[in-house]
Design a protein around this motif. Structure first.
Motif, PDB file in Angstrom:
ATOM      1  N   GLU A  50      -2.277  -5.605   9.594  1.00 28.03           N
ATOM      2  CA  GLU A  50      -3.630  -5.062   9.709  1.00 28.03           C
ATOM      3  C   GLU A  50      -3.828  -3.892   8.744  1.00 28.03           C
ATOM      4  O   GLU A  50      -4.907  -3.731   8.165  1.00 28.03           O
ATOM      5  CB  GLU A  50      -3.906  -4.634  11.152  1.00 28.03           C
ATOM      6  N   MET A  51      -2.774  -3.093   8.542  1.00 28.38           N
ATOM      7  CA  MET A  51      -2.850  -1.983   7.594  1.00 28.38           C
ATOM      8  C   MET A  51      -3.187  -2.510   6.194  1.00 28.38           C
ATOM      9  O   MET A  51      -3.989  -1.909   5.479  1.00 28.38           O
ATOM     10  CB  MET A  51      -1.520  -1.218   7.578  1.00 28.38           C
ATOM     11  N   PHE A  73       0.843  -4.554  13.104  1.00 27.35           N
ATOM     12  CA  PHE A  73       0.222  -3.314  12.629  1.00 27.35           C
ATOM     13  C   PHE A  73       0.226  -3.238  11.105  1.00 27.35           C
ATOM     14  O   PHE A  73      -0.768  -2.873  10.475  1.00 27.35           O
ATOM     15  CB  PHE A  73       0.939  -2.093  13.220  1.00 27.35           C
ATOM     16  N   GLU A  74       1.349  -3.592  10.487  1.00 28.67           N
ATOM     17  CA  GLU A  74       1.459  -3.517   9.026  1.00 28.67           C
ATOM     18  C   GLU A  74       0.574  -4.560   8.351  1.00 28.67           C
ATOM     19  O   GLU A  74       0.004  -4.301   7.291  1.00 28.67           O
ATOM     20  CB  GLU A  74       2.921  -3.663   8.611  1.00 28.67           C
ATOM     21  N   ILE A 123       2.056   4.784   1.157  1.00 31.89           N
ATOM     22  CA  ILE A 123       2.160   5.541   2.403  1.00 31.89           C
ATOM     23  C   ILE A 123       2.870   6.850   2.050  1.00 31.89           C
ATOM     24  O   ILE A 123       3.100   7.132   0.884  1.00 31.89           O
ATOM     25  CB  ILE A 123       2.935   4.731   3.479  1.00 31.89           C
ATOM     26  N   CYS A 166       0.843  -1.198   0.000  1.00 33.35           N
ATOM     27  CA  CYS A 166       0.000   0.000   0.000  1.00 33.35           C
ATOM     28  C   CYS A 166       0.876   1.245   0.000  1.00 33.35           C
ATOM     29  O   CYS A 166       2.012   1.240   0.478  1.00 33.35           O
ATOM     30  CB  CYS A 166      -0.989   0.003   1.156  1.00 33.35           C
ATOM     31  N   GLN A 210      -3.577   0.683  18.422  1.00 33.77           N
ATOM     32  CA  GLN A 210      -2.323   0.493  17.690  1.00 33.77           C
ATOM     33  C   GLN A 210      -1.175   1.283  18.325  1.00 33.77           C
ATOM     34  O   GLN A 210      -0.075   0.762  18.489  1.00 33.77           O
ATOM     35  CB  GLN A 210      -2.489   0.891  16.219  1.00 33.77           C
ATOM     36  N   ARG A 264      -6.794  -3.302   5.863  1.00 35.80           N
ATOM     37  CA  ARG A 264      -7.667  -2.129   5.899  1.00 35.80           C
ATOM     38  C   ARG A 264      -7.499  -1.196   4.698  1.00 35.80           C
ATOM     39  O   ARG A 264      -8.276  -0.269   4.533  1.00 35.80           O
ATOM     40  CB  ARG A 264      -7.358  -1.329   7.177  1.00 35.80           C
ATOM     41  N   LEU A 265      -6.489  -1.399   3.861  1.00 37.97           N
ATOM     42  CA  LEU A 265      -6.185  -0.439   2.799  1.00 37.97           C
ATOM     43  C   LEU A 265      -7.403  -0.131   1.932  1.00 37.97           C
ATOM     44  O   LEU A 265      -8.364  -0.891   1.890  1.00 37.97           O
ATOM     45  CB  LEU A 265      -5.007  -0.916   1.950  1.00 37.97           C
ATOM     46  N   ASP A 310      -4.241   4.688   9.704  1.00 41.12           N
ATOM     47  CA  ASP A 310      -2.920   4.065   9.640  1.00 41.12           C
ATOM     48  C   ASP A 310      -1.841   5.076   9.281  1.00 41.12           C
ATOM     49  O   ASP A 310      -0.726   5.019   9.815  1.00 41.12           O
ATOM     50  CB  ASP A 310      -2.933   2.887   8.665  1.00 41.12           C
ATOM     51  N   CYS A 321      -2.964   3.279   2.275  1.00 41.38           N
ATOM     52  CA  CYS A 321      -3.286   3.084   3.686  1.00 41.38           C
ATOM     53  C   CYS A 321      -4.462   3.976   4.063  1.00 41.38           C
ATOM     54  O   CYS A 321      -4.749   4.966   3.385  1.00 41.38           O
ATOM     55  CB  CYS A 321      -2.064   3.392   4.551  1.00 41.38           C
ATOM     56  N   THR A 322      -5.140   3.625   5.138  1.00 40.46           N
ATOM     57  CA  THR A 322      -6.248   4.450   5.619  1.00 40.46           C
ATOM     58  C   THR A 322      -5.701   5.698   6.313  1.00 40.46           C
ATOM     59  O   THR A 322      -4.515   5.766   6.666  1.00 40.46           O
ATOM     60  CB  THR A 322      -7.125   3.683   6.612  1.00 40.46           C
TER      61      THR A 322
END
Length: 186
Positions: A103-104, A100-101, A25, A23, A161, A107-108, A126, A122-123
């Motif tokens: 889960e990121m 965390f990554e 960033i 994703c 997070q 969620r993207l 995040d 990313c959201t």
């Protein structure tokens, strides 16, 4: 086409061809979620996991030009691969492995950065988390702009997070700063 978006599309296309998860960033994500600002490179996270960094770095390096000597060694040691796209744009690839990554990646969101240019991003939550963890003045301003421009942030997710990340990094001051920024948005 915008050369930054062209480079982002090129790297994302390659990563997806490999069957990997990634994703956007950094600056491009800030252009979408925060205060629009100029960016001169592409920042992306590729979910490599632990122990697979060298395999991912080798495949990426075989396709894209390295920006530094010993790029592969640097990537394995620092979890960041510094490459250049075919049109000369710098690409910083973070080799992700943290929960965390992971889960990121789950969620993207698919963002249309320009007509016909859809990239995994990313959201806002995040991105906020990453900007707070970075601990640079520029990143704090980016985090503040995300809070200002995003109508509704999932603060419960952000706090969960941040608490985990900041406990590992032993950075309670950063957690307080995040709470202050998020509290100011209410």
């Amino acid at each position: 086409m915008n050369p930054i978006l062209e480079a982002a599309q090129e790297i994302c296309d390659f990563i997806h061809t490999e069957g990997w998860r990634c994703c956007i960033i950094g600056g491009l994500a800030i252009q979408h979620w925060g205060e629009a600002r100029t960016t001169l490179d592409v920042n992306i996270t590729v979910l490599s996991g632990i122990g697979m960094e060298e395999q991912y770095a080798n495949a990426l390096h075989a396709r894209f030009e390295a920006r530094i000597d010993s790029a592969l060694e640097f990537a394995v040691a620092n979890r960041v691969l510094l490459l250049r796209s075919s049109n000369g744009i710098d690409i910083d690839i973070a080799l992700g492995a943290l929960p965390f990554e992971e889960e990121m990646m789950d969620r993207l969101v698919n963002v249309e950065f320009a007509p016909g240019i859809h990239l995994p991003c990313c959201t806002a939550e995040d991105l906020f988390i990453m900007k707070m963890f970075s601990d640079r003045r520029k990143d704090r301003l980016d985090a503040e702009s995300i809070v200002i421009r995003t109508a509704s942030l999932d603060t419960g997710y952000i706090y969960r997070q941040l608490e985990q990340i900041f406990l590992i990094a032993d950075s309670p001051d950063l957690l307080r700063q995040a709470e202050q920024l998020l509290g100011d948005s209410a």
